[in-house]
Design a protein around this motif. Sequence first.
Motif, mmCIF file in Angstrom:
data_model
loop_
_atom_site.group_PDB
_atom_site.id
_atom_site.type_symbol
_atom_site.label_atom_id
_atom_site.label_comp_id
_atom_site.label_asym_id
_atom_site.label_seq_id
_atom_site.Cartn_x
_atom_site.Cartn_y
_atom_site.Cartn_z
ATOM 1 N N ASP A 56 0.825 -1.213 0.000
ATOM 2 C CA ASP A 56 0.000 0.000 0.000
ATOM 3 C C ASP A 56 0.860 1.264 0.000
ATOM 4 O O ASP A 56 0.503 2.269 -0.627
ATOM 5 N N GLU A 57 1.983 1.227 0.700
ATOM 6 C CA GLU A 57 2.865 2.390 0.724
ATOM 7 C C GLU A 57 3.497 2.643 -0.636
ATOM 8 O O GLU A 57 3.655 3.806 -1.057
ATOM 9 N N LEU A 58 3.855 1.579 -1.344
ATOM 10 C CA LEU A 58 4.391 1.763 -2.697
ATOM 11 C C LEU A 58 3.329 2.326 -3.636
ATOM 12 O O LEU A 58 3.627 3.172 -4.485
ATOM 13 N N ARG A 59 2.087 1.863 -3.487
ATOM 14 C CA ARG A 59 0.999 2.420 -4.304
ATOM 15 C C ARG A 59 0.837 3.914 -4.023
ATOM 16 O O ARG A 59 0.620 4.713 -4.945
ATOM 17 N N ALA A 60 0.939 4.278 -2.755
ATOM 18 C CA ALA A 60 0.806 5.693 -2.389
ATOM 19 C C ALA A 60 1.945 6.527 -2.959
ATOM 20 O O ALA A 60 1.728 7.660 -3.419
ATOM 21 N N LEU A 61 3.167 5.986 -2.950
ATOM 22 C CA LEU A 61 4.298 6.709 -3.534
ATOM 23 C C LEU A 61 4.096 6.903 -5.038
ATOM 24 O O LEU A 61 4.381 7.977 -5.583
ATOM 25 N N ALA A 62 3.612 5.852 -5.704
ATOM 26 C CA ALA A 62 3.357 5.958 -7.146
ATOM 27 C C ALA A 62 2.292 7.010 -7.425
ATOM 28 O O ALA A 62 2.402 7.788 -8.388
ATOM 29 N N ALA A 63 1.278 7.065 -6.588
ATOM 30 C CA ALA A 63 0.230 8.072 -6.769
ATOM 31 C C ALA A 63 0.782 9.469 -6.553
ATOM 32 O O ALA A 63 0.463 10.405 -7.308
ATOM 33 N N ARG A 64 1.616 9.649 -5.524
ATOM 34 C CA ARG A 64 2.223 10.956 -5.272
ATOM 35 C C ARG A 64 3.122 11.386 -6.421
ATOM 36 O O ARG A 64 3.254 12.576 -6.721
#
Length: 236
Positions: A205-213
């Motif tokens: 989930d944290e990697l998904r959030a980084l990709a979104a940012r």
Amino acid sequence: MSALPRMAGAELMDEPAQDHTELSKSLEDLRRVNRWLGGTRVVLHHLGDLVRRHPRAGYRILDVATGSGDIPLEIAKWARAEDVAVRIVATDNHATTLEMARAHTAAEPAVTVETADALKLPYADDSFDVALISTALHHFDDERDCVRVLREMHRVSRIGLVVNDLARSRTALLGARLLAATVWRTHPVTRHDGPLSVRRSFTPDELRALAARAGFAKAMVHAHFPFRVALVVEKE
């Protein structure tokens, strides 16, 4: 059971004046981790998928924070077996690590080693087909720096990028602590950095959030057994 929080902290292998012998042992340990615990396999799996979906006469590949260059060497070996033409630029920003990478990859003509800062890659837009980073994004404590690294990799790649890293979990931390108490017990750098690397790494989930940012429209996160996670971003 509550989630294991991400932890900040400096890894000994990143120290500019780290002892040559101890750093060499640590990089050798990292090669073993990549070989036996899935790091190399994850990269080859996702790189192979990108190559199949985006056929080219040849591929220029950038490996960011290459360590001793073991991933580029495995890519070169894989490419020969698959009859795929590749040129790999392996980069790092640590002088002693670069010295070891050059020595380790000297016999492989497909690999070139260069100095590069992951936060500001010295390459033009679309200079490479694919950009990779393995077990290194977690070395950046500040999420803004993680996003900068991802955007730089995205900028210099035509097809996309692959992030291969540890997956943070209590089970992974237990495994790292067990290795630190046994296999790595006489290697002070790895004994310190191994468990800390798990604490600094990411959940899916944290990697998904980084990709979104980072603003990536086409990003996929994949969990890999036993303790690996991959972020794959395609531009086309």
